[in-house]
Scaffold this motif. Sequence first.
Motif, PDB file in Angstrom:
ATOM      1  N   HIS A  86       0.815  -1.216   0.000  1.00 34.37           N
ATOM      2  CA  HIS A  86       0.000   0.000   0.000  1.00 34.37           C
ATOM      3  C   HIS A  86       0.850   1.268   0.000  1.00 34.37           C
ATOM      4  O   HIS A  86       0.316   2.362  -0.210  1.00 34.37           O
ATOM      5  N   PHE A  87       2.151   1.133   0.179  1.00 37.56           N
ATOM      6  CA  PHE A  87       3.026   2.289  -0.042  1.00 37.56           C
ATOM      7  C   PHE A  87       2.851   2.823  -1.466  1.00 37.56           C
ATOM      8  O   PHE A  87       2.906   4.034  -1.693  1.00 37.56           O
ATOM      9  N   SER A  88       2.654   1.925  -2.417  1.00 36.45           N
ATOM     10  CA  SER A  88       2.411   2.331  -3.808  1.00 36.45           C
ATOM     11  C   SER A  88       0.930   2.432  -4.123  1.00 36.45           C
ATOM     12  O   SER A  88       0.510   3.249  -4.956  1.00 36.45           O
ATOM     13  N   LEU A  89       0.115   1.604  -3.482  1.00 35.50           N
ATOM     14  CA  LEU A  89      -1.306   1.581  -3.804  1.00 35.50           C
ATOM     15  C   LEU A  89      -2.033   2.827  -3.327  1.00 35.50           C
ATOM     16  O   LEU A  89      -3.018   3.246  -3.933  1.00 35.50           O
ATOM     17  N   VAL A  90      -1.568   3.447  -2.239  1.00 33.13           N
ATOM     18  CA  VAL A  90      -2.212   4.680  -1.775  1.00 33.13           C
ATOM     19  C   VAL A  90      -2.139   5.770  -2.850  1.00 33.13           C
ATOM     20  O   VAL A  90      -3.174   6.329  -3.231  1.00 33.13           O
ATOM     21  N   PRO A  91      -0.954   6.108  -3.387  1.00 30.28           N
ATOM     22  CA  PRO A  91      -0.950   7.121  -4.442  1.00 30.28           C
ATOM     23  C   PRO A  91      -1.680   6.675  -5.704  1.00 30.28           C
ATOM     24  O   PRO A  91      -2.282   7.508  -6.395  1.00 30.28           O
ATOM     25  N   LEU A  92      -1.648   5.395  -6.040  1.00 27.88           N
ATOM     26  CA  LEU A  92      -2.385   4.927  -7.214  1.00 27.88           C
ATOM     27  C   LEU A  92      -3.882   5.132  -7.056  1.00 27.88           C
ATOM     28  O   LEU A  92      -4.594   5.332  -8.044  1.00 27.88           O
TER      29      LEU A  92
END
Length: 366
Positions: A86-92
């Motif tokens: 979710h480090f990447s999924l939050v901005p996505l």
Amino acid sequence: MQVPHSNPFQIRSFASGPAAIPAEVLAEVRRDLADWSGSGLSILELPFAGAEFTEIQDEAETDLRLLLGLPPHFRVLFLQGGASAHFSLVPLNLLSEGDVASYVETGYWSARAVSQARRVCAVHIAARGQRAIPPFDTWRVANGAGYCHITTNEAADGLQFHDVPELNGVPLVADMTADLLTRPVDFARYGLVYASAQKNLGTAGLTVVIVRDDLLGHARPGTPAPFDYALQVKERSRVNTPPMFAIYLMGRMLKWLQRLGGLAAVAERNLRKSSRLYDAIESSEFYVCPIPRRDRSNVNVCFRLPTASLTTEFLEAARSRGLLHLSGHHSVGGIRASLYNAVPEEAVELLAGFMDEFARACRKRV
């Protein structure tokens, strides 16, 4: 190296994760693994779309909402991937192409969040702290930032936010993996919170995402369906087969927290535990905690000994007493005692007593 079964001391785990699970919850799990609710089926054999598991999931969400005092305009998702995904999924999910997000970097895990977010969005560092939370009046959130991200408890470093600032309308996003459900949270201060389950909610495999309604529906094209927050809200976390056993175990942990008296009682208990260890550190003139008192974590107590050889000796002696998993994070070293909700006060008292004894023995050798 395994602890010999002949060890005369009761085994106590201070692991950072997966963390300790209460004995009474483990007893319930053993029962349900063999026969869930008299059905003749193991909890592992229930179909995810069936009425039985639907009831388990719905009850877990209800209990989570009650414990957190969650406002109705927040959605709860039970997803996979761990907080690291979710480090990447939050901005996505929250940003359009070209948007910027601000991050506050305070330790190992917030730095990891920054590095992964940079793969998919422009990252602006609003503030950076070195073993301390940067004063709120020094934060510089980017103009037009889609959100500002913090890690509320740096589990590797041993520091914790005990308050959060007002950000003038910029949504505050928080990785609460280490301290969700260890204390009351005012969700009016947040836009999105996410947390892996293996600290205070049971076992690895589940990530809880709590997101405000107005932040949904912005996932970029190409975001995988299981990680599209709005789609998962629509499908009640069932775009794909959810992490069923982890959700079941979370439900058992939530019932246990209710029996403890809720989050206000849990917070007092955790403060007593951490205070006992910090008192042992401060009174020893042997151990050193590098974190300022105002920023010290109530769930991850990190400290150092005078030399690396004494650190090794401390860990070996603690292990012989049945006090396990006290090595500091590989990025930091030293000693780390993780005091998540299921770690009993008795275990902390045993550790504090051992620390006093070890320090006295070392001073006599000098």
